[in-house]
Design a protein around this motif. Structure first.
Motif, PDB file in Angstrom:
ATOM      1  N   UNK A 259       0.842  -1.201   0.000  1.00  0.00           N
ATOM      2  CA  UNK A 259       0.000   0.000   0.000  1.00  0.00           C
ATOM      3  C   UNK A 259       0.873   1.246   0.000  1.00  0.00           C
ATOM      4  N   UNK A 260       1.933   1.234   0.799  1.00  0.00           N
ATOM      5  CA  UNK A 260       2.838   2.386   0.926  1.00  0.00           C
ATOM      6  C   UNK A 260       4.276   1.919   0.817  1.00  0.00           C
ATOM      7  N   UNK A 261       4.824   1.924  -0.390  1.00  0.00           N
ATOM      8  CA  UNK A 261       6.206   1.449  -0.541  1.00  0.00           C
ATOM      9  C   UNK A 261       7.225   2.330   0.173  1.00  0.00           C
ATOM     10  N   UNK A 262       6.912   3.603   0.367  1.00  0.00           N
ATOM     11  CA  UNK A 262       7.834   4.470   1.095  1.00  0.00           C
ATOM     12  C   UNK A 262       7.247   4.749   2.469  1.00  0.00           C
ATOM     13  N   UNK A 263       7.912   4.248   3.497  1.00  0.00           N
ATOM     14  CA  UNK A 263       7.462   4.436   4.873  1.00  0.00           C
ATOM     15  C   UNK A 263       8.514   5.255   5.607  1.00  0.00           C
ATOM     16  N   UNK A 264       8.089   6.378   6.117  1.00  0.00           N
ATOM     17  CA  UNK A 264       9.008   7.221   6.879  1.00  0.00           C
ATOM     18  C   UNK A 264       9.113   6.742   8.324  1.00  0.00           C
ATOM     19  N   UNK A 265       7.975   6.397   8.916  1.00  0.00           N
ATOM     20  CA  UNK A 265       7.957   5.860  10.275  1.00  0.00           C
ATOM     21  C   UNK A 265       6.894   4.777  10.360  1.00  0.00           C
ATOM     22  N   UNK A 266       7.172   3.749  11.157  1.00  0.00           N
ATOM     23  CA  UNK A 266       6.229   2.657  11.361  1.00  0.00           C
ATOM     24  C   UNK A 266       6.189   2.350  12.849  1.00  0.00           C
ATOM     25  N   UNK A 267       4.994   2.340  13.414  1.00  0.00           N
ATOM     26  CA  UNK A 267       4.819   2.043  14.837  1.00  0.00           C
ATOM     27  C   UNK A 267       3.754   0.968  14.982  1.00  0.00           C
ATOM     28  N   UNK A 268       3.932   0.098  15.962  1.00  0.00           N
ATOM     29  CA  UNK A 268       2.971  -0.961  16.219  1.00  0.00           C
ATOM     30  C   UNK A 268       2.453  -0.856  17.645  1.00  0.00           C
ATOM     31  N   UNK A 269       1.176  -1.155  17.792  1.00  0.00           N
ATOM     32  CA  UNK A 269       0.585  -1.293  19.117  1.00  0.00           C
ATOM     33  C   UNK A 269      -0.165  -2.608  19.115  1.00  0.00           C
ATOM     34  N   UNK A 270       0.020  -3.394  20.135  1.00  0.00           N
ATOM     35  CA  UNK A 270      -0.612  -4.701  20.190  1.00  0.00           C
ATOM     36  C   UNK A 270      -1.688  -4.715  21.265  1.00  0.00           C
ATOM     37  N   UNK A 271      -2.740  -5.464  20.979  1.00  0.00           N
ATOM     38  CA  UNK A 271      -3.785  -5.737  21.942  1.00  0.00           C
ATOM     39  C   UNK A 271      -4.478  -4.479  22.440  1.00  0.00           C
ATOM     40  N   UNK A 272      -4.775  -3.561  21.533  1.00  0.00           N
ATOM     41  CA  UNK A 272      -5.628  -2.428  21.873  1.00  0.00           C
ATOM     42  C   UNK A 272      -7.039  -2.902  21.540  1.00  0.00           C
ATOM     43  N   UNK A 273      -7.757  -3.349  22.561  1.00  0.00           N
ATOM     44  CA  UNK A 273      -9.079  -3.965  22.401  1.00  0.00           C
ATOM     45  C   UNK A 273      -9.017  -5.182  21.487  1.00  0.00           C
ATOM     46  N   UNK A 274      -7.911  -5.904  21.548  1.00  0.00           N
ATOM     47  CA  UNK A 274      -7.782  -7.112  20.752  1.00  0.00           C
ATOM     48  C   UNK A 274      -7.271  -6.896  19.341  1.00  0.00           C
ATOM     49  N   UNK A 275      -6.915  -5.688  18.999  1.00  0.00           N
ATOM     50  CA  UNK A 275      -6.430  -5.376  17.656  1.00  0.00           C
ATOM     51  C   UNK A 275      -4.924  -5.173  17.671  1.00  0.00           C
ATOM     52  N   UNK A 276      -4.285  -5.528  16.571  1.00  0.00           N
ATOM     53  CA  UNK A 276      -2.915  -5.081  16.339  1.00  0.00           C
ATOM     54  C   UNK A 276      -3.021  -3.884  15.422  1.00  0.00           C
ATOM     55  N   UNK A 277      -2.444  -2.790  15.830  1.00  0.00           N
ATOM     56  CA  UNK A 277      -2.522  -1.552  15.057  1.00  0.00           C
ATOM     57  C   UNK A 277      -1.126  -1.196  14.571  1.00  0.00           C
ATOM     58  N   UNK A 278      -0.996  -1.058  13.261  1.00  0.00           N
ATOM     59  CA  UNK A 278       0.240  -0.593  12.644  1.00  0.00           C
ATOM     60  C   UNK A 278      -0.029   0.800  12.104  1.00  0.00           C
ATOM     61  N   UNK A 279       0.746   1.757  12.543  1.00  0.00           N
ATOM     62  CA  UNK A 279       0.587   3.142  12.104  1.00  0.00           C
ATOM     63  C   UNK A 279       1.781   3.478  11.224  1.00  0.00           C
ATOM     64  N   UNK A 280       1.478   3.955  10.022  1.00  0.00           N
ATOM     65  CA  UNK A 280       2.507   4.237   9.030  1.00  0.00           C
ATOM     66  C   UNK A 280       2.434   5.711   8.674  1.00  0.00           C
ATOM     67  N   UNK A 281       3.548   6.403   8.845  1.00  0.00           N
ATOM     68  CA  UNK A 281       3.617   7.800   8.464  1.00  0.00           C
ATOM     69  C   UNK A 281       4.495   7.922   7.237  1.00  0.00           C
ATOM     70  N   UNK A 282       4.019   8.695   6.292  1.00  0.00           N
ATOM     71  CA  UNK A 282       4.725   8.847   5.021  1.00  0.00           C
ATOM     72  C   UNK A 282       4.580  10.281   4.561  1.00  0.00           C
ATOM     73  N   UNK A 283       5.553  10.761   3.836  1.00  0.00           N
ATOM     74  CA  UNK A 283       5.513  12.100   3.253  1.00  0.00           C
ATOM     75  C   UNK A 283       5.280  13.199   4.279  1.00  0.00           C
ATOM     76  N   UNK A 284       6.063  13.191   5.347  1.00  0.00           N
ATOM     77  CA  UNK A 284       5.920  14.282   6.302  1.00  0.00           C
ATOM     78  C   UNK A 284       6.496  15.565   5.709  1.00  0.00           C
ATOM     79  N   UNK A 285       5.877  16.649   6.072  1.00  0.00           N
ATOM     80  CA  UNK A 285       6.352  17.964   5.655  1.00  0.00           C
ATOM     81  C   UNK A 285       6.628  18.766   6.916  1.00  0.00           C
ATOM     82  N   UNK A 286       6.871  20.039   6.772  1.00  0.00           N
ATOM     83  CA  UNK A 286       7.245  20.857   7.915  1.00  0.00           C
ATOM     84  C   UNK A 286       6.277  20.743   9.083  1.00  0.00           C
TER      85      UNK A 286
END
Length: 79
Positions: free
Chosen positions: A11-38
């Motif tokens: 989905x996003x071949x260029x990933x600037x930052x990737x963070x994971x959170x596990x077991x937030x109400x039973x979900x694994x959440x991957x947060x991907x930040x891309x194309x950050x600007x100022x």
């Protein structure tokens, strides 16, 4: 935690930052930040590997994006 990075990179071949959170109400959440600007972070997130539309947040700190996504899923548990 499962490693969904290959699916995420499709989905996003260029990933600037990737963070994971596990077991937030039973979900694994991957947060991907891309194309950050100022003052903005463009981001998407994945719940158990499924893409969710993110958006664009006016912030200088990536932690603010992470906190926003995690707070949404914590609120679901409290309802």
């Amino acid at each position: 935690m499962k490693n969904y990075i290959i699916e995420i990179e499709k989905v996003h071949p260029f990933i600037e930052e990737h963070h994971q959170a596990n077991d937030v109400n039973g979900y694994q959440i991957d947060i991907v930040m891309h194309e950050s600007e100022d003052l903005f972070y463009d981001y998407d997130y994945f719940i158990n590997g499924e893409h969710q539309d993110g958006g664009r947040m006016l912030t200088k700190e990536s932690q603010n994006v992470i906190d926003k996504i995690l707070s949404i899923y914590r609120k679901i548990d409290n309802e």
